[in-house]
Design a protein around this motif. Structure first.
Motif, PDB file in Angstrom:
ATOM      1  N   ARG A 113      -6.861   2.147  -7.242  1.00 20.28           N
ATOM      2  CA  ARG A 113      -7.120   0.837  -7.848  1.00 20.28           C
ATOM      3  C   ARG A 113      -7.136  -0.259  -6.778  1.00 20.28           C
ATOM      4  NH1 ARG A 113      -2.964   0.551 -12.885  1.00 20.28           N
ATOM      5  NH2 ARG A 113      -4.226  -1.293 -13.407  1.00 20.28           N
ATOM      6  N   CYS A 114      -6.884   0.150  -5.535  1.00 22.79           N
ATOM      7  CA  CYS A 114      -6.795  -0.804  -4.416  1.00 22.79           C
ATOM      8  C   CYS A 114      -7.834  -0.461  -3.347  1.00 22.79           C
ATOM      9  CB  CYS A 114      -5.410  -0.752  -3.773  1.00 22.79           C
ATOM     10  SG  CYS A 114      -4.032  -0.904  -4.920  1.00 22.79           S
ATOM     11  N   ASN A 132       0.820  -1.215   0.000  1.00 28.09           N
ATOM     12  CA  ASN A 132       0.000   0.000   0.000  1.00 28.09           C
ATOM     13  C   ASN A 132       0.859   1.273   0.000  1.00 28.09           C
ATOM     14  OD1 ASN A 132      -2.668   0.854  -0.189  1.00 28.09           O
ATOM     15  ND2 ASN A 132      -2.886   1.166   2.002  1.00 28.09           N
ATOM     16  N   LEU A 182       3.923  -2.405  -8.821  1.00 31.00           N
ATOM     17  CA  LEU A 182       2.477  -2.527  -8.682  1.00 31.00           C
ATOM     18  C   LEU A 182       1.844  -2.214 -10.037  1.00 31.00           C
ATOM     19  CD1 LEU A 182       1.948  -0.694  -5.262  1.00 31.00           C
ATOM     20  CD2 LEU A 182       1.992  -3.153  -5.679  1.00 31.00           C
ATOM     21  N   ARG A 198      -3.400   3.807  -5.523  1.00 32.41           N
ATOM     22  CA  ARG A 198      -4.239   3.497  -4.363  1.00 32.41           C
ATOM     23  C   ARG A 198      -5.719   3.469  -4.729  1.00 32.41           C
ATOM     24  NH1 ARG A 198      -0.672   7.163  -0.337  1.00 32.41           N
ATOM     25  NH2 ARG A 198       0.726   5.537   0.429  1.00 32.41           N
ATOM     26  N   MET A 245      -8.369  -1.467   1.072  1.00 31.39           N
ATOM     27  CA  MET A 245      -7.802  -2.164   2.222  1.00 31.39           C
ATOM     28  C   MET A 245      -8.831  -2.209   3.341  1.00 31.39           C
ATOM     29  SD  MET A 245      -3.982  -1.685   3.773  1.00 31.39           S
ATOM     30  CE  MET A 245      -3.298  -2.820   4.979  1.00 31.39           C
ATOM     31  N   PRO A 297     -12.448  -2.107  -6.722  1.00 29.73           N
ATOM     32  CA  PRO A 297     -10.980  -2.209  -6.737  1.00 29.73           C
ATOM     33  C   PRO A 297     -10.489  -3.392  -7.562  1.00 29.73           C
ATOM     34  CG  PRO A 297     -11.865  -3.095  -4.693  1.00 29.73           C
ATOM     35  CD  PRO A 297     -13.024  -2.487  -5.420  1.00 29.73           C
ATOM     36  N   GLU A 298      -9.267  -3.264  -8.057  1.00 31.04           N
ATOM     37  CA  GLU A 298      -8.604  -4.375  -8.747  1.00 31.04           C
ATOM     38  C   GLU A 298      -7.814  -5.234  -7.758  1.00 31.04           C
ATOM     39  OE1 GLU A 298      -6.463  -3.042 -12.356  1.00 31.04           O
ATOM     40  OE2 GLU A 298      -7.439  -1.109 -11.961  1.00 31.04           O
ATOM     41  N   LEU A 299      -7.372  -4.607  -6.665  1.00 27.37           N
ATOM     42  CA  LEU A 299      -6.563  -5.289  -5.653  1.00 27.37           C
ATOM     43  C   LEU A 299      -7.181  -5.044  -4.285  1.00 27.37           C
ATOM     44  CD1 LEU A 299      -3.982  -6.757  -4.654  1.00 27.37           C
ATOM     45  CD2 LEU A 299      -2.822  -4.541  -4.700  1.00 27.37           C
ATOM     46  N   LEU A 300      -7.453  -6.132  -3.560  1.00 27.28           N
ATOM     47  CA  LEU A 300      -8.065  -6.051  -2.235  1.00 27.28           C
ATOM     48  C   LEU A 300      -7.080  -6.572  -1.198  1.00 27.28           C
ATOM     49  CD1 LEU A 300     -10.673  -5.553  -0.530  1.00 27.28           C
ATOM     50  CD2 LEU A 300     -11.269  -7.943  -0.968  1.00 27.28           C
ATOM     51  N   LEU A 301      -6.775  -5.738  -0.201  1.00 31.84           N
ATOM     52  CA  LEU A 301      -5.855  -6.090   0.878  1.00 31.84           C
ATOM     53  C   LEU A 301      -6.655  -6.223   2.171  1.00 31.84           C
ATOM     54  CD1 LEU A 301      -3.010  -3.544   0.008  1.00 31.84           C
ATOM     55  CD2 LEU A 301      -3.199  -5.928  -0.729  1.00 31.84           C
TER      56      LEU A 301
END
Length: 350
Positions: free
Chosen positions: A79-80, A51, A63, A77, A82, A154-158
């Protein structure tokens, strides 16, 4: 396959202390991954580095195909998303909490309403929209947090242990729902946890971290059945981790006490015996078997489908997992014979 995350020779420090050292790590688009390790192992630090909350001192972190020093942090961010262990909901309505990231992006209010209700519907929270976020239950708060994460598509999930404070049934239900949604939307997801059952329920691939370093990376089954060392074996919950050695006659000794017949060559000093590798047979039903040993039932722990049975064999206590129907015929102090299926046994280093 497109790489969403790529580490190469990365070192990250807090002050003078190295907190992360990742030689190589690649995560492709659409992968569902769990990061597991004990407290303080470096799991959350890994997510924070992804992140871009911690600077990379050496090596590089890419990334979405671009190295982190050269990219627009805000655009990445966005695109992500959390989600943390604490829901971190603001002192406002549920609707406004979920709408907040869209308002930061200056989305039209009509579109915001549509997107917010779509996100709430994903996690069965539409009925909470008008409620105050501080007056809903813990499970509801985490569902709302997930809706807020998904509202921006989002494309990326944390996920940093988002369900740790929930009871097991609530946690299992949310994990199952979340996996389905992530798969349907093709989102790349990383779940941090220290509970292997949680990891197995959610992910396809697991990364084990210890002291800021990746010590094993593979499928759930591979990590569960072939842990690389005792640290991983303990994390995944191997039933029996026992010191072993060869005696002067080349027989394998468990804990220096229990001789067993085993054709496998001893290549490491610890023996990992999963519970389902042990068969328990009443003395009167036994036949000659080189892999057998006399034992006494010490404890019976009921379960759904499988019971855990503790057996004392020559002063060594072993845990077996056997079918409930068979287990109900046993009582403590029963004399039994224990047979080891060595095909399921794995040897590891300390």
């Amino acid at each position: 396959m497109n790489q969403v995350i790529e580490f190469s020779g990365v070192e990250i420090f807090r002050g003078q202390q190295q907190v992360l050292c990742i030689d190589q790590l690649k995560i492709a688009a659409g992968e569902i991954i769990a990061v597991i390790g004990s407290n303080g192992a470096g799991k959350s630090t890994l997510l924070q580095s992804i992140n871009m909350l911690l600077p990379v001192k050496t090596g590089y972190l890419k990334l979405f195909g671009s190295e982190t020093p050269n990219i627009d942090k805000l655009s990445v961010r966005r695109r992500c998303a959390m989600v943390f262990q604490d829901s971190l909901l603001l002192n406002d309505t549920v609707f406004n909490n979920v709408a907040l990231p869209l308002r930061f992006r200056s989305i039209d209010e009509n579109d915001i309403k549509t997107k917010v209700y779509e996100a709430l519907e994903l996690f069965h929270c539409c009925h909470l929209a008008a409620k105050h976020a501080k007056k809903i239950s813990g499970g509801e708060a985490q569902r709302v947090s997930l809706a807020r994460a998904f509202v921006t598509e989002p494309e990326l999930l944390l996920l940093d242990e988002p369900f740790a404070s929930l009871d097991f049934p609530s946690r299992a239900c949310l994990l199952t729902e979340l996996r389905r949604i992530v798969q349907e939307k093709g989102i790349t997801a990383l779940l941090v946890s220290h509970i292997f059952e949680e990891v197995a329920c959610f992910s396809d691939r697991v990364i084990v971290i210890n002291n800021g370093t990746i010590i094993q990376d593979g499928s759930i089954e591979k990590v569960l059945t072939k842990p690389v060392n005792s640290v991983v074996a303990n994390i995944v919950g191997i039933d029996n981790i026992i010191a072993c050695m060869r005696d002067s006659q080349n027989k394998l000794l468990l804990a220096g006490k229990m001789p067993v017949e085993c054709n496998c060559s001893l290549v490491a000093p610890l023996c990992c015996i999963p519970g389902d590798a042990l068969q328990i047979i009443p003395v009167e039903h036994t036949t000659d078997n080189d892999n057998s040993s006399d034992g006494v039932i010490a404890r019976i722990v009921p379960g759904i489908g499988l019971y855990r049975i503790q057996v004392s064999c020559r002063g060594i206590y072993l845990w077996a997992r056997i079918a409930a129907e068979q287990a109900r015929k046993l009582v403590p102090e029963d004399e039994v014979v224990v047979i080891v299926n060595w095909d399921k046994v794995h040897f590891v280093a300390n």
